[in-house]
Design a protein around this motif. Structure first.
Motif, PDB file in Angstrom:
ATOM      1  N   ASP A  46       0.973  -1.615  -0.303  1.00 39.14           N
ATOM      2  CA  ASP A  46      -0.183  -0.038  -0.272  1.00 39.14           C
ATOM      3  C   ASP A  46       0.732   0.815   0.212  1.00 39.14           C
ATOM      4  OD1 ASP A  46      -2.168  -1.233   0.028  1.00 39.14           O
ATOM      5  OD2 ASP A  46      -1.805  -1.420   2.007  1.00 39.14           O
ATOM      6  N   ARG A  47       2.031   0.822  -0.308  1.00 41.57           N
ATOM      7  CA  ARG A  47       3.013   2.447  -0.610  1.00 41.57           C
ATOM      8  C   ARG A  47       3.565   2.468  -1.820  1.00 41.57           C
ATOM      9  NH1 ARG A  47       3.702   4.561   4.543  1.00 41.57           N
ATOM     10  NH2 ARG A  47       5.621   6.374   3.075  1.00 41.57           N
ATOM     11  N   VAL A  48       4.066   3.301  -2.171  1.00 38.67           N
ATOM     12  CA  VAL A  48       4.627   3.868  -3.916  1.00 38.67           C
ATOM     13  C   VAL A  48       6.191   4.380  -4.225  1.00 38.67           C
ATOM     14  CG1 VAL A  48       2.149   3.650  -4.794  1.00 38.67           C
ATOM     15  CG2 VAL A  48       3.260   5.828  -4.122  1.00 38.67           C
ATOM     16  N   PHE A  49       6.685   4.245  -4.419  1.00 38.05           N
ATOM     17  CA  PHE A  49       8.203   5.187  -5.029  1.00 38.05           C
ATOM     18  C   PHE A  49       7.989   5.895  -5.991  1.00 38.05           C
ATOM     19  CE2 PHE A  49      12.510   5.158  -5.698  1.00 38.05           C
ATOM     20  CZ  PHE A  49      13.059   5.708  -4.488  1.00 38.05           C
ATOM     21  N   ILE A  50       7.831   7.156  -6.287  1.00 43.90           N
ATOM     22  CA  ILE A  50       7.653   7.856  -6.991  1.00 43.90           C
ATOM     23  C   ILE A  50       9.193   9.095  -7.301  1.00 43.90           C
ATOM     24  CG2 ILE A  50       6.855  10.226  -7.662  1.00 43.90           C
ATOM     25  CD1 ILE A  50       4.215   9.147  -5.357  1.00 43.90           C
ATOM     26  N   LEU A  51       9.478   8.708  -8.506  1.00 40.12           N
ATOM     27  CA  LEU A  51      10.397   9.739  -9.177  1.00 40.12           C
ATOM     28  C   LEU A  51      10.002  10.655 -10.391  1.00 40.12           C
ATOM     29  CD1 LEU A  51      12.900   6.252  -9.762  1.00 40.12           C
ATOM     30  CD2 LEU A  51      12.644   8.146  -7.917  1.00 40.12           C
ATOM     31  N   GLY A  52      10.691  12.255 -10.211  1.00 42.83           N
ATOM     32  CA  GLY A  52      10.250  12.706 -12.023  1.00 42.83           C
ATOM     33  C   GLY A  52      11.130  12.564 -12.387  1.00 42.83           C
ATOM     34  N   ASP A  53      10.811  12.763 -13.561  1.00 41.11           N
ATOM     35  CA  ASP A  53      11.048  12.019 -15.333  1.00 41.11           C
ATOM     36  C   ASP A  53      12.089  13.023 -15.562  1.00 41.11           C
ATOM     37  OD1 ASP A  53       8.497  10.378 -15.397  1.00 41.11           O
ATOM     38  OD2 ASP A  53       8.418  11.806 -17.145  1.00 41.11           O
TER      39      ASP A  53
ATOM     40  N   ARG B 170      14.124   9.289  -4.089  1.00 39.47           N
ATOM     41  CA  ARG B 170      15.663   9.022  -4.278  1.00 39.47           C
ATOM     42  C   ARG B 170      16.000   9.476  -2.426  1.00 39.47           C
ATOM     43  NH1 ARG B 170      17.690  11.035  -9.763  1.00 39.47           N
ATOM     44  NH2 ARG B 170      15.976  12.333  -9.045  1.00 39.47           N
ATOM     45  N   PHE B 171      15.895  10.576  -2.395  1.00 33.92           N
ATOM     46  CA  PHE B 171      16.084  12.344  -1.406  1.00 33.92           C
ATOM     47  C   PHE B 171      15.233  12.028  -0.559  1.00 33.92           C
ATOM     48  CE2 PHE B 171      17.634  13.335  -6.172  1.00 33.92           C
ATOM     49  CZ  PHE B 171      18.894  13.164  -5.718  1.00 33.92           C
ATOM     50  N   HIS B 172      14.710  10.849  -0.099  1.00 35.40           N
ATOM     51  CA  HIS B 172      14.080  10.971   1.301  1.00 35.40           C
ATOM     52  C   HIS B 172      14.073   9.503   1.525  1.00 35.40           C
ATOM     53  CE1 HIS B 172      12.216  15.290   0.451  1.00 35.40           C
ATOM     54  NE2 HIS B 172      11.897  14.964  -1.077  1.00 35.40           N
ATOM     55  N   GLN B 173      15.327   8.715   1.553  1.00 33.28           N
ATOM     56  CA  GLN B 173      15.148   7.322   2.253  1.00 33.28           C
ATOM     57  C   GLN B 173      15.044   7.292   3.853  1.00 33.28           C
ATOM     58  OE1 GLN B 173      17.625   4.688  -0.270  1.00 33.28           O
ATOM     59  NE2 GLN B 173      18.010   6.801  -1.730  1.00 33.28           N
ATOM     60  N   ASP B 174      15.290   8.488   3.945  1.00 33.91           N
ATOM     61  CA  ASP B 174      15.531   8.347   5.932  1.00 33.91           C
ATOM     62  C   ASP B 174      13.150   8.841   6.038  1.00 33.91           C
ATOM     63  OD1 ASP B 174      14.955  10.747   4.918  1.00 33.91           O
ATOM     64  OD2 ASP B 174      15.587  11.429   6.437  1.00 33.91           O
TER      65      ASP B 174
ATOM     66  N   THR C 293       9.451   5.946   0.393  1.00 33.68           N
ATOM     67  CA  THR C 293       7.373   5.263  -0.285  1.00 33.68           C
ATOM     68  C   THR C 293       6.598   6.756   0.300  1.00 33.68           C
ATOM     69  OG1 THR C 293       7.118   4.229   1.686  1.00 33.68           O
ATOM     70  CG2 THR C 293       8.181   3.194  -0.549  1.00 33.68           C
ATOM     71  N   LEU C 294       6.435   5.770  -0.284  1.00 29.07           N
ATOM     72  CA  LEU C 294       4.639   7.089   0.013  1.00 29.07           C
ATOM     73  C   LEU C 294       2.993   6.376   0.553  1.00 29.07           C
ATOM     74  CD1 LEU C 294       5.089  10.526  -1.407  1.00 29.07           C
ATOM     75  CD2 LEU C 294       5.125  10.406   1.217  1.00 29.07           C
TER      76      LEU C 294
END
Length: 216
Positions: A134-141, A150-154, A159-160
């Motif tokens: 129920d979570r997702v990993f989001i990147l910009g194109d 990538r920059f919020h792995q803490d 994931t959100l």
């Protein structure tokens, strides 16, 4: 009982006008309740979206899939305002990147990303994340200019929760969009036909109501 002149045309006029209004009003009401629109304000989604581009999104999606362009609440990362990004992994996926790799790896396979601006690893942030349920990993194109997972792995490995996704880009050539467009087009076409029949029926009635002596 004799049928009134122009009665059939009048009935058809009313029917077409009612149908035309329904075909226009229904899709508009549906779009207002189910869709939202936003303008891309930054460079994080180039080349897919440039600053100022208008993006139509379905509100509160029932399902978030890999590859979806989404608008999401980044409050869990301590950031303000909704952001636009692309879901590259969902619950149960393993998404990773090591410096020097030519592509991200999704579940052990290279991830094909033709939408990316530059190299998939631009930005220099390695990661190896198993996305919780129920979570997702989001990147910009535009990987070289995107403050994404990538920059919020803490924070939960970047994931959100799926609930943070408040809208999914609607395919402008998809079935729903095409259906709504056709309904609107049909309604717009029916209205003038209904008006024309109504005017025709009124003219016929007026002509028939004039006494024969006056017409002669």
């Amino acid at each position: 009982m004799a049928r009134k002149p122009g009665r059939r045309r009048g009935i058809w006029a009313i029917a077409l006008l009612v149908l035309g209004v329904a075909l226009i009003g229904g899709p508009i009401a549906f779009m207002l309740s189910s869709f939202t629109a936003t303008h891309q304000s930054g460079d994080s989604m180039r080349p897919t979206f440039a600053p100022g581009d208008l993006i139509v999104l379905r509100k509160d999606p029932a399902e978030v899939r890999r590859g979806d362009v989404v608008i999401y609440d980044s409050g869990e990362w301590g950031m303000q305002g909704p952001l636009l990004g692309r879901v590259v992994a969902v619950g149960g996926d393993r998404i990773s990147y090591a410096l020097g790799n030519a592509a991200l790896t999704l579940n052990g396979q290279p991830l094909d990303e033709p939408y990316v601006n530059g190299a998939p690893g631009d930005g220099g942030a390695p990661f190896d994340v198993e996305v919780p349920k129920d979570r997702v990993f989001i990147l910009g194109d535009n990987r070289g200019n995107a403050a994404d997972s990538r920059f919020h792995q803490d924070s939960n490995r970047g994931t959100l929760p799926e609930s943070a996704v408040t809208g999914v880009e609607e395919d402008q050539e998809g079935t729903v969009s095409m259906g709504l467009g056709l309904a609107l087009f049909a309604g717009i076409c029916l209205l003038p036909v209904g008006v024309g029949l109504g005017i025709s029926a009124r003219v016929v009635r007026r002509r028939e109501s004039v006494p024969a002596a006056v017409r002669s």
